[in-house]
Design a protein around this motif. Structure first.
Motif, PDB file in Angstrom:
ATOM      1  N   TRP A 181       1.364  -1.125   0.017  1.00 36.22           N
ATOM      2  CA  TRP A 181       0.262   0.291   0.189  1.00 36.22           C
ATOM      3  C   TRP A 181       0.773   1.315  -0.254  1.00 36.22           C
ATOM      4  CZ3 TRP A 181      -0.921   3.651   3.905  1.00 36.22           C
ATOM      5  CH2 TRP A 181      -1.803   4.852   3.216  1.00 36.22           C
ATOM      6  N   THR A 182       2.259   1.132   0.888  1.00 35.15           N
ATOM      7  CA  THR A 182       2.497   2.615   1.377  1.00 35.15           C
ATOM      8  C   THR A 182       3.554   2.042  -0.700  1.00 35.15           C
ATOM      9  OG1 THR A 182       2.852   2.096   3.011  1.00 35.15           O
ATOM     10  CG2 THR A 182       4.368   3.445   2.798  1.00 35.15           C
ATOM     11  N   LEU A 183       4.163   1.829  -0.697  1.00 32.90           N
ATOM     12  CA  LEU A 183       5.108   2.013  -1.392  1.00 32.90           C
ATOM     13  C   LEU A 183       4.000   1.851  -3.667  1.00 32.90           C
ATOM     14  CD1 LEU A 183       7.642  -0.654  -0.238  1.00 32.90           C
ATOM     15  CD2 LEU A 183       7.806   1.941  -0.078  1.00 32.90           C
ATOM     16  N   ARG A 184       3.213   0.829  -3.658  1.00 37.04           N
ATOM     17  CA  ARG A 184       3.136   1.194  -4.740  1.00 37.04           C
ATOM     18  C   ARG A 184       2.281   2.026  -4.563  1.00 37.04           C
ATOM     19  NH1 ARG A 184       1.185  -5.196  -6.077  1.00 37.04           N
ATOM     20  NH2 ARG A 184       1.512  -4.202  -8.111  1.00 37.04           N
ATOM     21  N   SER A 185       2.632   3.586  -4.923  1.00 36.03           N
ATOM     22  CA  SER A 185       1.670   4.277  -4.892  1.00 36.03           C
ATOM     23  C   SER A 185       1.439   5.571  -5.500  1.00 36.03           C
ATOM     24  CB  SER A 185       1.297   4.491  -3.310  1.00 36.03           C
ATOM     25  OG  SER A 185       2.781   5.384  -2.839  1.00 36.03           O
ATOM     26  N   VAL A 186       0.165   6.082  -5.413  1.00 32.71           N
ATOM     27  CA  VAL A 186       0.784   7.272  -6.548  1.00 32.71           C
ATOM     28  C   VAL A 186       0.980   8.660  -6.478  1.00 32.71           C
ATOM     29  CG1 VAL A 186      -0.601   8.339  -8.789  1.00 32.71           C
ATOM     30  CG2 VAL A 186      -1.369   6.165  -7.770  1.00 32.71           C
ATOM     31  N   TRP A 187       1.779   9.426  -6.105  1.00 39.33           N
ATOM     32  CA  TRP A 187       2.616  10.349  -6.098  1.00 39.33           C
ATOM     33  C   TRP A 187       2.168  12.234  -6.563  1.00 39.33           C
ATOM     34  CZ3 TRP A 187       5.116  11.557  -1.189  1.00 39.33           C
ATOM     35  CH2 TRP A 187       4.988  10.546  -0.598  1.00 39.33           C
ATOM     36  N   THR A 188       1.645  11.673  -7.772  1.00 41.93           N
ATOM     37  CA  THR A 188       2.031  12.663  -7.927  1.00 41.93           C
ATOM     38  C   THR A 188       0.302  13.391  -8.471  1.00 41.93           C
ATOM     39  OG1 THR A 188       1.918  11.995 -10.636  1.00 41.93           O
ATOM     40  CG2 THR A 188       3.736  13.005  -9.283  1.00 41.93           C
ATOM     41  N   ALA A 189      -0.657  12.879  -8.237  1.00 45.44           N
ATOM     42  CA  ALA A 189      -2.358  12.869  -8.491  1.00 45.44           C
ATOM     43  C   ALA A 189      -2.298  14.885  -7.942  1.00 45.44           C
ATOM     44  CB  ALA A 189      -3.208  12.436  -8.421  1.00 45.44           C
ATOM     45  N   GLY A 190      -3.720  15.484  -8.733  1.00 45.54           N
ATOM     46  CA  GLY A 190      -3.852  16.476  -7.890  1.00 45.54           C
ATOM     47  C   GLY A 190      -5.413  16.776  -7.686  1.00 45.54           C
ATOM     48  N   SER A 191      -5.780  14.851  -7.630  1.00 47.86           N
ATOM     49  CA  SER A 191      -6.751  15.055  -6.820  1.00 47.86           C
ATOM     50  C   SER A 191      -7.562  13.162  -6.675  1.00 47.86           C
ATOM     51  CB  SER A 191      -8.634  15.679  -7.549  1.00 47.86           C
ATOM     52  OG  SER A 191      -8.283  14.931  -8.847  1.00 47.86           O
ATOM     53  N   LEU A 192      -8.052  13.082  -5.598  1.00 47.10           N
ATOM     54  CA  LEU A 192      -8.686  11.366  -5.077  1.00 47.10           C
ATOM     55  C   LEU A 192      -9.033  10.883  -6.618  1.00 47.10           C
ATOM     56  CD1 LEU A 192      -8.941   9.270  -3.686  1.00 47.10           C
ATOM     57  CD2 LEU A 192     -10.633  10.287  -3.065  1.00 47.10           C
ATOM     58  N   SER A 193      -9.543  11.657  -7.582  1.00 46.40           N
ATOM     59  CA  SER A 193     -10.362  10.626  -8.607  1.00 46.40           C
ATOM     60  C   SER A 193      -9.333  10.596 -10.400  1.00 46.40           C
ATOM     61  CB  SER A 193     -11.655  11.572  -9.572  1.00 46.40           C
ATOM     62  OG  SER A 193     -11.141  12.780  -9.965  1.00 46.40           O
ATOM     63  N   GLU A 194      -8.159  11.326  -9.920  1.00 45.72           N
ATOM     64  CA  GLU A 194      -6.963  11.595 -10.997  1.00 45.72           C
ATOM     65  C   GLU A 194      -6.505  10.105 -10.259  1.00 45.72           C
ATOM     66  OE1 GLU A 194      -4.112  14.331 -11.534  1.00 45.72           O
ATOM     67  OE2 GLU A 194      -5.885  15.753 -11.838  1.00 45.72           O
ATOM     68  N   CYS A 195      -6.332  10.019  -8.649  1.00 50.44           N
ATOM     69  CA  CYS A 195      -5.147   9.299  -7.783  1.00 50.44           C
ATOM     70  C   CYS A 195      -5.584   8.013  -8.379  1.00 50.44           C
ATOM     71  CB  CYS A 195      -5.505   8.902  -6.846  1.00 50.44           C
ATOM     72  SG  CYS A 195      -4.279   9.838  -5.708  1.00 50.44           S
ATOM     73  N   ARG A 196      -6.553   7.546  -8.714  1.00 48.61           N
ATOM     74  CA  ARG A 196      -7.509   6.154  -8.549  1.00 48.61           C
ATOM     75  C   ARG A 196      -7.784   6.158 -10.527  1.00 48.61           C
ATOM     76  NH1 ARG A 196     -13.421   7.661  -4.914  1.00 48.61           N
ATOM     77  NH2 ARG A 196     -12.401   6.691  -3.448  1.00 48.61           N
ATOM     78  N   GLU A 197      -7.406   7.151 -11.564  1.00 50.13           N
ATOM     79  CA  GLU A 197      -7.665   6.877 -12.627  1.00 50.13           C
ATOM     80  C   GLU A 197      -5.874   6.400 -13.005  1.00 50.13           C
ATOM     81  OE1 GLU A 197      -8.400  10.487 -14.735  1.00 50.13           O
ATOM     82  OE2 GLU A 197      -9.811  10.167 -14.380  1.00 50.13           O
ATOM     83  N   VAL A 198      -5.194   7.102 -12.173  1.00 51.21           N
ATOM     84  CA  VAL A 198      -3.758   6.112 -12.458  1.00 51.21           C
ATOM     85  C   VAL A 198      -4.277   4.920 -11.724  1.00 51.21           C
ATOM     86  CG1 VAL A 198      -1.483   6.520 -11.620  1.00 51.21           C
ATOM     87  CG2 VAL A 198      -3.312   8.897 -11.989  1.00 51.21           C
ATOM     88  N   MET A 199      -4.165   4.471 -10.370  1.00 55.06           N
ATOM     89  CA  MET A 199      -3.943   3.244  -9.718  1.00 55.06           C
ATOM     90  C   MET A 199      -4.604   2.562 -10.652  1.00 55.06           C
ATOM     91  SD  MET A 199      -5.024   4.074  -6.415  1.00 55.06           S
ATOM     92  CE  MET A 199      -4.631   4.968  -5.096  1.00 55.06           C
ATOM     93  N   ILE A 200      -5.799   2.084 -11.555  1.00 53.00           N
ATOM     94  CA  ILE A 200      -6.859   1.865 -13.094  1.00 53.00           C
ATOM     95  C   ILE A 200      -5.763   1.368 -13.651  1.00 53.00           C
ATOM     96  CG2 ILE A 200      -8.551   1.425 -13.914  1.00 53.00           C
ATOM     97  CD1 ILE A 200      -9.688   1.476 -11.601  1.00 53.00           C
ATOM     98  N   GLU A 201      -4.798   2.095 -13.658  1.00 47.85           N
ATOM     99  CA  GLU A 201      -4.241   2.419 -15.906  1.00 47.85           C
ATOM    100  C   GLU A 201      -2.752   1.493 -14.779  1.00 47.85           C
ATOM    101  OE1 GLU A 201      -2.313   5.265 -17.500  1.00 47.85           O
ATOM    102  OE2 GLU A 201      -4.455   6.252 -17.792  1.00 47.85           O
TER     103      GLU A 201
END
Lengths: 445, 339
Positions: free
Chosen positions: A59-79
């Motif tokens: 959870w800590t390491l396989r994470s998103v650092w550069t998103a500007g919002s939670l929904s952006e984070c989720r998009e990156v994660m799905i991708e």
């Protein structure tokens, strides 16, 4: 009958210990798998640790650092991973870490809290590591209580200078009149008069208009050099606020607590009654109640228009709260000293304060170190309660950050970051207390 | 008992405070900024951005008042208040007005000596359930577990609703909205109930908002509005009519885009002229200049613009106008005439 008796004539050479009892394997056998029951426990523990760590580290390491919002984070994660489960969105920390550290303090003035922190370290060093740093740093320690508010709130240098000068006046008057009680009272009085003159209370015009008052007016607040831009209390927030309240409470509660503990053991009836009453009242009331008194009740009782800084009010309340607990911890230390120590001090002809300073307190405080430090740690963590009276400490800010539509619905990342900040501070204090205990350990303990 | 003592003390303080600081308008002008009490953070209504600027539906009301009174929508100090500190902050004079999603109730208006100057959002308590539950009406919720914030009016409303409809439920008490979202997502409860605007904002933050539905029943009236102290009617008038100006502006078609043009000179519509000060002396009557309403509208736009920008259907909160449409569109938003 044959003679088969056997007597060894030479010593056997030393052999290596069996390979199963040395090295890694030996250590494993001795510590992890000494018998089948412990082996099962070890395997179970390892499985549990692996289970927790695999989830947590993933959870800590396989994470998103550069998103500007939670929904952006989720998009990156799905991708990237095909699912949003089990991945942290550190974008919120990336976006808001300055706010979590400094609150709404103006960014161009961040150097001031940072400088205050560095000075704090310099001021604490001669106290904490007396044997390792130059005692000259004690001057920084003495100046720090006046420098810190000036750096944080800004304004004229003459304000802290004036406050500090008041203490000098009190000290000088107290010294000149060595008669104990009279010196104390007059010293305090003269300091109060000094402050009234300095800060231009009515006294200045009426009593001391000529001479002193006018002379000081030239360098009085607001007209002087070193004018720092004023920062209002409501801009304070984040971890900076927690540290400020914590440091003030910790710094003031120890001396106050010592006085209260001594007062509680005093033979003077009124002093004893006041100390016992104070300690029992404060300990009998939850901190949150005191904070509500500070934030709402005081507002009602003070005359309208009074501007009594909310952070100052909170600092006073937290300090009083900590002092009451501190007094009881130190009383424990005092009770732990054998009566012989008191009698010994008396037999040497020391007066009360000499005995306390040279014989009783050094021992009592040493016994109390673990208790004192855990009170410190407790009070530092209790500063998060100020979020309930709408001061934006890290926890209060986490709520405000969630109120932004960009970050609505984000929890663990914020809490993990805040927890890390507090852990570093509290763990540091804890390690220091262990170091101090080791350093002060004597043979006959 | 405790409560009445507290409110008594509060009331006494308000009387003192009200008598001493009667002229809020003068205080605000002398200070050069408006102290506005807002929530510590409520999605769409008030939140600070990364650089500490506040924005939101309630915040916009503060900015409009500051623009009307001081001529500068930025001349606002936002003072975060919690549900527990908000009324004392107002009573003690720490803030000049509250714009903090506060429900207008009888006791607050009378016993607490506050003045609600109008309604800027008509809210009501609703229910959210997972679609998979297959429930279409709150009346089907017999035996459901319900996540509910303790110590709020929502708790009492819920009890009333289930009692009136003669169905049973099992409450799961929780402390904060954040906790409620986590509990609901972890399926610790079947239903989450709070104000409908809060439900919408919560649902918008879910990974798959489509899996959850907000049931049609609204079981309480929660008219939210800005609040001022009892006893300073001049200041109350200013805040009330600033809000009304925003509402009338939408009705009259004045937007932040065309307000400059419309206030250039008298138009054919006398009410627009009176509102924007190109005709008549309405500004004088509340102790402001004639352009006060122009500035209020320019600050963040008219009521409809503020709604669309902060909580409307194109924002993540995604609230429909519903009750909060103009009365001409079938809603309840209605300003008395500017005359």
């Amino acid at each position: 009958m044959s003679d088969t008796s056997f007597v060894r004539t030479e010593m056997l050479a030393e052999q290596d210990p069996p390979p199963t009892s040395v090295g890694v394997i030996g250590w494993l056998r001795a510590n992890l798998f000494p018998n089948w029951w412990n082996a099962i426990l070890t395997v179970l523990c390892l499985a549990a640790i692996w289970y927790v760590l695999s989830g947590l580290l993933g959870w800590t390491l396989r994470s998103v650092w550069t998103a500007g919002s939670l929904s952006e984070c989720r998009e990156v994660m799905i991708e990237t991973w095909g699912s949003t489960h089990g991945h942290a969105c550190w974008g919120v920390i990336n976006d808001r870490w300055l706010q979590l550290l400094f609150g709404f303090y103006p960014p161009e003035l961040y150097y001031r809290p940072i400088l205050a922190l560095l000075l704090l370290i310099a001021a604490l060093a001669p106290v904490l590591f007396a044997d390792k740093v130059s005692p000259r740093l004690l001057y920084v320690t003495a100046a720090y209580p006046f420098l810190m508010p000036w750096l944080m709130w800004g304004g004229s240098i003459w304000t802290p200078v004036g406050v500090a000068a008041g203490f000098v006046v009190a000290y000088l008057v107290g010294r000149a009149l060595r008669g104990a009680v009279a010196g104390l009272v007059l010293g305090i009085l003269s300091a109060i008069i000094w402050w009234m003159v300095w800060f231009g209370f009515p006294v200045q015009t009426e009593v001391l208009a000529a001479g002193l008052g006018e002379g000081l007016a030239a360098i009085s607040p607001d007209t002087a050099p070193f004018l720092l831009e004023t920062v209002e209390s409501r801009k304070f927030g984040g971890f900076m606020l927690s540290v400020m309240i914590g440091v003030v409470a910790i710094g003031c509660s120890l001396p106050l607590g010592i006085l209260l503990a001594l007062g509680r053991q005093s033979n003077m009836l009124i002093v004893k009654a006041i100390c016992v009453g104070f300690i029992e009242f404060i300990r009998g009331v939850p901190l949150i109640t005191l904070l509500f008194v500070a934030s709402t009740l005081l507002n009602i009782f003070l005359p309208p228009g009074t501007n009594f800084d909310i952070i100052l009010r909170v600092m006073i309340m937290v300090t009083l709260f900590a002092a009451a607990y501190m007094a009881e911890v130190i009383r424990g230390g005092l009770a732990g000293l054998p009566t012989g120590q008191y009698e010994g001090a008396d037999s040497l002809g020391l007066n009360y304060w000499q005995a306390q300073r040279l014989i009783i307190m050094p021992q009592a405080l040493k016994i109390s170190i673990p208790g004192i430090v855990s009170t410190f740690i407790g009070i530092f963590k209790d500063t998060t309660l100020v979020s309930i009276i709408a001061l934006l400490d890290p926890l209060g800010l986490s709520n405000s950050i969630r109120a932004d539509t960009d970050w609505n619905g984000i929890y663990w990342e914020l809490f993990a970051f805040i927890a890390l900040l507090f852990f570093i501070a509290c763990f540091g204090m804890s390690r220091y207390s262990m170091y101090l205990e080791r350093k002060l350990k004597t043979e006959n303990d | 008992m405790q409560k009445s003592v507290f409110y008594g003390a509060l009331a006494a303080a308000v009387v003192i405070g009200g008598a001493a600081g009667a002229a809020t308008l003068d205080d605000v002008k002398a200070r050069g900024n408006l102290n506005c009490g807002v929530s510590t953070g409520l999605v769409g209504f008030a939140s600070p951005d990364a650089s500490g600027n506040w924005e939101g539906f309630d915040v916009a009301v503060c900015r409009a008042v500051a623009a009307a009174v001081l001529g500068d929508p930025q001349a606002v100090e936002f003072i975060p208040t919690t549900g527990k500190t908000r009324f004392t902050a107002l009573a003690s004079g720490e803030v000049d007005m509250l714009a903090r999603n506060t429900t207008w109730t009888f006791s607050r208006d009378t016993d607490l000596k506050l003045d609600f100057i109008g309604v800027n959002y008509y809210d009501g308590q609703g229910f959210m359930v997972p679609k998979a539950l297959g429930v279409t009406s709150a009346k089907d919720l017999d035996g459901a577990t319900v996540c509910i914030q303790t110590g709020t009016t929502t708790e009492l409303n819920l009890a009333d609703f289930f009692r009136v409809n003669n169905i049973s439920y099992e409450p799961v008490p929780i402390e904060t909205n954040a906790e409620a979202q986590q509990q609901y997502l972890a399926e610790a409860c079947d239903v989450y109930t709070t104000d409908a605007s809060g439900l919408a904002a919560t649902r918008a933050s879910f990974e798959s908002p489509g899996d959850h539905v907000i049931l049609p029943e609204i079981i309480s009236k929660e008219p939210l509005g800005p609040v001022v102290r009892h006893g300073d009617n001049e200041w109350g008038d200013i805040v009330r009519w600033t809000l009304n100006a925003l509402i009338s502006a939408e009705e009259l078609g004045i937007t932040s885009a065309n307000v400059g043009e419309l206030s250039g000179g008298p138009t054919n519509n006398p009410e627009i002229n009176r509102l924007l000060g190109t005709e008549g002396t309405l500004g004088d009557m509340i102790g402001l200049d004639s352009e006060w309403a122009q500035r209020a509208i320019m600050a963040e736009g008219n009521y409809g613009e503020i709604f669309e920008k902060n909580i409307g259907e194109n924002t993540p909160v995604g609230l429909a106008r519903g009750l909060n449409a103009q009365y001409t569109e079938g809603g309840l938003i209605y300003s008395p005439p500017f005359r």
